[in-house]
Design an enzyme around this catalytic site. Sequence first.
Site, PDB file in Angstrom:
ATOM      1  CG  ASN A 118     -56.738 -25.546-119.952  1.00  0.00           C
ATOM      2  OD1 ASN A 118     -56.194 -26.898-119.660  1.00  0.00           O
ATOM      3  ND2 ASN A 118     -56.705 -25.196-121.205  1.00  0.00           N
ATOM      4  CE  LYS A 128     -54.030 -24.147-122.699  1.00  0.00           C
ATOM      5  NZ  LYS A 128     -53.780 -23.264-123.668  1.00  0.00           N
ATOM      6  CG  HIS A 137     -58.983 -25.544-124.480  1.00  0.00           C
ATOM      7  ND1 HIS A 137     -58.218 -25.253-125.744  1.00  0.00           N
ATOM      8  CD2 HIS A 137     -58.871 -24.567-123.700  1.00  0.00           C
ATOM      9  CE1 HIS A 137     -57.302 -24.328-125.089  1.00  0.00           C
ATOM     10  NE2 HIS A 137     -57.669 -23.822-124.169  1.00  0.00           N
ATOM     11  CD  GLU A 188     -54.686 -25.722-126.307  1.00  0.00           C
ATOM     12  OE1 GLU A 188     -54.677 -26.341-125.359  1.00  0.00           O
ATOM     13  OE2 GLU A 188     -54.262 -24.274-126.247  1.00  0.00           O
ATOM     14  CD  GLU A 214     -60.014 -19.895-123.174  1.00  0.00           C
ATOM     15  OE1 GLU A 214     -58.840 -19.990-122.224  1.00  0.00           O
ATOM     16  OE2 GLU A 214     -59.996 -21.169-123.592  1.00  0.00           O
ATOM     17  N   GLY A 217     -52.091 -18.468-125.387  1.00  0.00           N
ATOM     18  CA  GLY A 217     -50.755 -18.785-125.417  1.00  0.00           C
ATOM     19  C   GLY A 217     -49.988 -18.063-126.301  1.00  0.00           C
ATOM     20  CB  SER A 255     -52.376 -13.887-123.219  1.00  0.00           C
ATOM     21  OG  SER A 255     -52.021 -14.762-124.066  1.00  0.00           O
TER      22      SER A 255
END
Length: 246
Positions: free
Chosen positions: A8, A10, A98, A100, A168, A174, A210
């Site tokens: 991914n 991003k 996701h 985000e 996730e 991150g 991560s």
Amino acid sequence: MKRIFAANWKLNKTPEQAREFLIQFKNEIFKISHFFDTREVFIFPQAYSFEAVSTLCAGTSIEFGPQNIYSQSSGAFTGENSAAMAKDLGAKMALIGHSERREIFKESDQVLNQKALHVESLQMTSVFCIGETLQQRESHQTLPICFSQLDQGLAGVSREKRIVVAYEPVWAIGTGKVATTQQVAEVHQAIYDKLEARGFKDFQILYGGSVKPENAAELFKVPHVDGFLIGGASLDVASFLKICLA
Ligand code: PGA
């Protein structure tokens, strides 16, 4: 079952950087015999780099798809991404939900469900993301949250077609804080049981948050970890490859 390594990217990698990555990555994997016998590789590039990825992946076993799509193929939806147009460029899958997208862009379970149904209608595969925040974990809401995201997000989705679910934990994305193998084991087992009970016949469960070359081998020992969704560590050929070979 093949292991899945999903990158991914991003909001990273220009078309030129995407080309450089893939030229280098392809060079490396062509040196490894039978690489794709046991692995699948998915790349989720930024929209403007999509065509570069499509060109470089043509004729290879590397699959790719958009990081986000709208629930309609075309029309008066300024600024949106079309899954049908991505399919035209060779995409077989799309990333949906996701954290985000859920958090920053306020995408609800209902909106994500429409996207999953749309992807299915195009005979594409959803890589559907779920996961709890730190606050939800600390208040023992991890499984109820994951189940609710699955139930609502995949409502009406065919049980016969392939689906990939990415677990996730939001607090691990991150942050360098990877979930413990015990935490991953508990949630993956629960997701597995849930999907099976719901009648899904062809599903894989990825872990994301991560993932690094240093922790990939350990995470792979966890039952029902069928692969990874990798953000930061997928931006670099050497670290992505090390994870693929873990
Ligand atoms: P990370 O991101 O590997 O950088 O934690 C994972 C993701 O957001 O999919």
